[in-house]
Design a protein around this motif. Structure first.
Motif, PDB file in Angstrom:
ATOM      1  N   THR A   1      23.358  22.413  60.930  1.00 49.36           N
ATOM      2  CA  THR A   1      22.753  21.140  60.532  1.00 49.36           C
ATOM      3  C   THR A   1      23.142  20.765  59.101  1.00 49.36           C
ATOM      4  O   THR A   1      22.555  19.833  58.526  1.00 49.36           O
ATOM      5  N   ASN A   2      24.103  21.496  58.552  1.00 51.05           N
ATOM      6  CA  ASN A   2      24.550  21.239  57.171  1.00 51.05           C
ATOM      7  C   ASN A   2      23.443  21.411  56.139  1.00 51.05           C
ATOM      8  O   ASN A   2      23.458  20.776  55.089  1.00 51.05           O
ATOM      9  N   ASP A   3      22.468  22.234  56.455  1.00 52.19           N
ATOM     10  CA  ASP A   3      21.404  22.488  55.490  1.00 52.19           C
ATOM     11  C   ASP A   3      21.704  23.708  54.639  1.00 52.19           C
ATOM     12  O   ASP A   3      20.925  24.058  53.754  1.00 52.19           O
ATOM     13  N   LEU A   4      22.791  24.371  54.938  1.00 54.26           N
ATOM     14  CA  LEU A   4      23.207  25.529  54.138  1.00 54.26           C
ATOM     15  C   LEU A   4      24.723  25.560  54.139  1.00 54.26           C
ATOM     16  O   LEU A   4      25.350  25.512  55.199  1.00 54.26           O
ATOM     17  N   LYS A   5      25.268  25.614  52.955  1.00 55.62           N
ATOM     18  CA  LYS A   5      26.744  25.631  52.836  1.00 55.62           C
ATOM     19  C   LYS A   5      27.225  27.074  52.933  1.00 55.62           C
ATOM     20  O   LYS A   5      26.513  28.007  52.574  1.00 55.62           O
ATOM     21  N   ASN A   6      28.475  27.222  53.403  1.00 57.37           N
ATOM     22  CA  ASN A   6      29.085  28.545  53.398  1.00 57.37           C
ATOM     23  C   ASN A   6      29.243  29.014  51.969  1.00 57.37           C
ATOM     24  O   ASN A   6      29.611  28.234  51.104  1.00 57.37           O
ATOM     25  N   LYS A   7      28.967  30.302  51.753  1.00 51.40           N
ATOM     26  CA  LYS A   7      29.254  30.883  50.423  1.00 51.40           C
ATOM     27  C   LYS A   7      30.735  31.180  50.348  1.00 51.40           C
ATOM     28  O   LYS A   7      31.293  31.700  51.301  1.00 51.40           O
TER      29      LYS A   7
ATOM     30  N   PRO B   1      31.394  40.611  48.724  1.00 50.18           N
ATOM     31  CA  PRO B   1      31.003  40.362  50.112  1.00 50.18           C
ATOM     32  C   PRO B   1      30.509  38.924  50.257  1.00 50.18           C
ATOM     33  O   PRO B   1      29.783  38.437  49.401  1.00 50.18           O
ATOM     34  N   THR B   2      30.989  38.239  51.271  1.00 45.76           N
ATOM     35  CA  THR B   2      30.555  36.858  51.467  1.00 45.76           C
ATOM     36  C   THR B   2      29.669  36.776  52.681  1.00 45.76           C
ATOM     37  O   THR B   2      29.728  37.613  53.577  1.00 45.76           O
ATOM     38  N   LEU B   3      28.899  35.718  52.715  1.00 50.05           N
ATOM     39  CA  LEU B   3      27.979  35.536  53.830  1.00 50.05           C
ATOM     40  C   LEU B   3      28.737  35.419  55.141  1.00 50.05           C
ATOM     41  O   LEU B   3      28.322  35.958  56.160  1.00 50.05           O
ATOM     42  N   SER B   4      29.914  34.703  55.091  1.00 53.18           N
ATOM     43  CA  SER B   4      30.611  34.509  56.357  1.00 53.18           C
ATOM     44  C   SER B   4      31.057  35.854  56.914  1.00 53.18           C
ATOM     45  O   SER B   4      31.056  36.077  58.113  1.00 53.18           O
ATOM     46  N   GLN B   5      31.414  36.778  56.007  1.00 50.07           N
ATOM     47  CA  GLN B   5      31.800  38.092  56.515  1.00 50.07           C
ATOM     48  C   GLN B   5      30.615  38.760  57.204  1.00 50.07           C
ATOM     49  O   GLN B   5      30.726  39.313  58.272  1.00 50.07           O
ATOM     50  N   TRP B   6      29.459  38.674  56.566  1.00 46.85           N
ATOM     51  CA  TRP B   6      28.273  39.275  57.183  1.00 46.85           C
ATOM     52  C   TRP B   6      27.982  38.578  58.500  1.00 46.85           C
ATOM     53  O   TRP B   6      27.758  39.202  59.514  1.00 46.85           O
ATOM     54  N   GLY B   7      28.027  37.220  58.435  1.00 48.12           N
ATOM     55  CA  GLY B   7      27.615  36.449  59.603  1.00 48.12           C
ATOM     56  C   GLY B   7      28.511  36.684  60.786  1.00 48.12           C
ATOM     57  O   GLY B   7      28.059  36.750  61.915  1.00 48.12           O
TER      58      GLY B   7
ATOM     59  N   LEU C   1      20.164  35.975  60.279  1.00 54.19           N
ATOM     60  CA  LEU C   1      21.478  35.370  60.541  1.00 54.19           C
ATOM     61  C   LEU C   1      21.387  34.244  61.567  1.00 54.19           C
ATOM     62  O   LEU C   1      22.156  33.288  61.519  1.00 54.19           O
ATOM     63  N   GLN C   2      20.455  34.372  62.494  1.00 45.51           N
ATOM     64  CA  GLN C   2      20.253  33.261  63.442  1.00 45.51           C
ATOM     65  C   GLN C   2      19.798  32.011  62.717  1.00 45.51           C
ATOM     66  O   GLN C   2      20.204  30.899  63.034  1.00 45.51           O
ATOM     67  N   LEU C   3      18.918  32.212  61.747  1.00 46.27           N
ATOM     68  CA  LEU C   3      18.438  31.074  60.958  1.00 46.27           C
ATOM     69  C   LEU C   3      19.595  30.466  60.170  1.00 46.27           C
ATOM     70  O   LEU C   3      19.779  29.244  60.146  1.00 46.27           O
ATOM     71  N   VAL C   4      20.401  31.324  59.559  1.00 47.37           N
ATOM     72  CA  VAL C   4      21.548  30.856  58.782  1.00 47.37           C
ATOM     73  C   VAL C   4      22.472  30.024  59.657  1.00 47.37           C
ATOM     74  O   VAL C   4      22.951  28.958  59.256  1.00 47.37           O
ATOM     75  N   LYS C   5      22.692  30.497  60.875  1.00 45.19           N
ATOM     76  CA  LYS C   5      23.598  29.792  61.786  1.00 45.19           C
ATOM     77  C   LYS C   5      23.092  28.370  62.052  1.00 45.19           C
ATOM     78  O   LYS C   5      23.842  27.412  61.979  1.00 45.19           O
ATOM     79  N   ARG C   6      21.799  28.280  62.338  1.00 39.82           N
ATOM     80  CA  ARG C   6      21.229  26.946  62.607  1.00 39.82           C
ATOM     81  C   ARG C   6      21.321  26.060  61.371  1.00 39.82           C
ATOM     82  O   ARG C   6      21.590  24.866  61.461  1.00 39.82           O
ATOM     83  N   LEU C   7      21.059  26.646  60.214  1.00 40.53           N
ATOM     84  CA  LEU C   7      21.089  25.856  58.975  1.00 40.53           C
ATOM     85  C   LEU C   7      22.500  25.365  58.671  1.00 40.53           C
ATOM     86  O   LEU C   7      22.692  24.281  58.142  1.00 40.53           O
ATOM     87  N   ARG C   8      23.468  26.175  59.017  1.00 38.04           N
ATOM     88  CA  ARG C   8      24.855  25.734  58.803  1.00 38.04           C
ATOM     89  C   ARG C   8      25.227  24.634  59.790  1.00 38.04           C
ATOM     90  O   ARG C   8      25.918  23.689  59.431  1.00 38.04           O
TER      91      ARG C   8
END
Ligand code: URA
Length: 276
Positions: free
Chosen positions: A269-275, A27-33, A260-267
């Motif tokens: 701003t490029n502060d979190l890369k896609n898994k 399972p990948t984060l993008s699938q969850w997201g 997931l809202q936090l993840v979205k913002r972090l992505r």
């Protein structure tokens, strides 16, 4: 715990969040997201899910802060270490006399996310570190599922630096005594995003009387007080406290949407890369 038991425990926990489908072998984060929030909302028949983009109208409908209490004290520590020393020597909060240890912070001070909880419990008091007990373990688990960790991209502290006896709620006076340090702490860390864990952190830093049930899941600005050393607001997301999630498993779905809202913002701003 054996690997198999750990996998089962993880699965049980994810089901608690509403996961009901294996999308791939890994399972990948993008699938969850991309899938989970819609699935959750569709199944619950609730309209827009918690993890979708928040329209500006919703942000502007965020609670208006109460008038700021005037506090004469401001910390002027010019480094996190200096602030820690200042708090260690601070005699204005009686909790320091009943606690075993000061609980100041943990994680990466250069992190883009700063999380702030309420007050240390027994385990934290013993170890002198925030969120090391059961609620901390749940928090670590939640963060690990989305590629966040204290070693890399999260810094964590509390509104109160010493354990209240018997884990009682901190009083208004204790919160007011510690707040200038937390405000300076935020100014020194300068995180891109603030996450407030539970009602005490949210009410104290947003200066509102609204409860966490209404505040959670909505981005609002943390507006630093004049004199804290920070000259710009910080996007801030109140979420449920992990101890509440332990007591109320049904709230995990909302908490997952909030993460997931936090993840979205972090992505964004490029502060979190896609898994992958
Ligand atoms: N709860 C908190 O709010 N903070 C901790 O450090 C531990 C439990």
């Amino acid at each position: 715990m054996t690997d198999a038991r750990k996998l089962l425990a993880d699965l049980e926990w994810q089901v608690g969040f509403g996961a009901d489908e294996a999308v791939g072998d890994v399972p990948t984060l993008s699938q969850w997201g991309q899938r989970r929030p819609d699935d959750i909302a569709a199944k619950a028949g609730q309209g827009s899910p918690a993890a979708t983009v928040i329209p500006a109208s919703v942000i502007s409908a965020a609670p208006k802060p109460e008038p700021r209490p005037t506090s004469t004290f401001r910390s002027s520590a010019n480094s996190v270490e200096a602030l820690r020393e200042e708090v260690k020597n601070f005699d204005g909060c009686a909790l320091r006399h009943t606690a075993m240890n000061l609980v100041f912070a943990d994680g990466n001070p250069a992190a883009s996310v700063m999380m702030i909880g309420e007050a240390p419990g027994e385990d934290e008091d013993r170890q002198g570190l925030p969120f090391v007990g059961v609620s901390g373990q749940l928090l670590n688990q939640m963060l690990s599922y989305v590629g966040l960790s204290r070693t890399e991209n999260v810094y964590i502290s509390n509104i109160i630096f010493w354990r209240p006896p018997g884990n009682r709620s901190p009083t208004d006076a204790e919160i007011s005594a510690c707040l200038p340090f937390t405000e300076r702490h935020i100014a020194l860390i300068k995180p891109k995003f603030l996450v407030l864990l539970g009602g005490v952190a949210a009410k104290s830093l947003l200066h509102t009387k609204e409860g966490i049930t209404r505040l959670r899941g909505r981005w609002v600005d943390y507006v630093p007080p004049v004199g804290s050393g920070l000259d710009h607001p910080i996007p801030c997301l109140p979420i449920y406290h992990p101890a509440y999630l332990l007591r109320t498993p049904a709230a995990k779905r909302q908490a997952w949407g909030d993460i997931l809202q936090l993840v979205k913002r972090l992505r964004e701003t490029n502060d979190l890369k896609n898994k992958e």
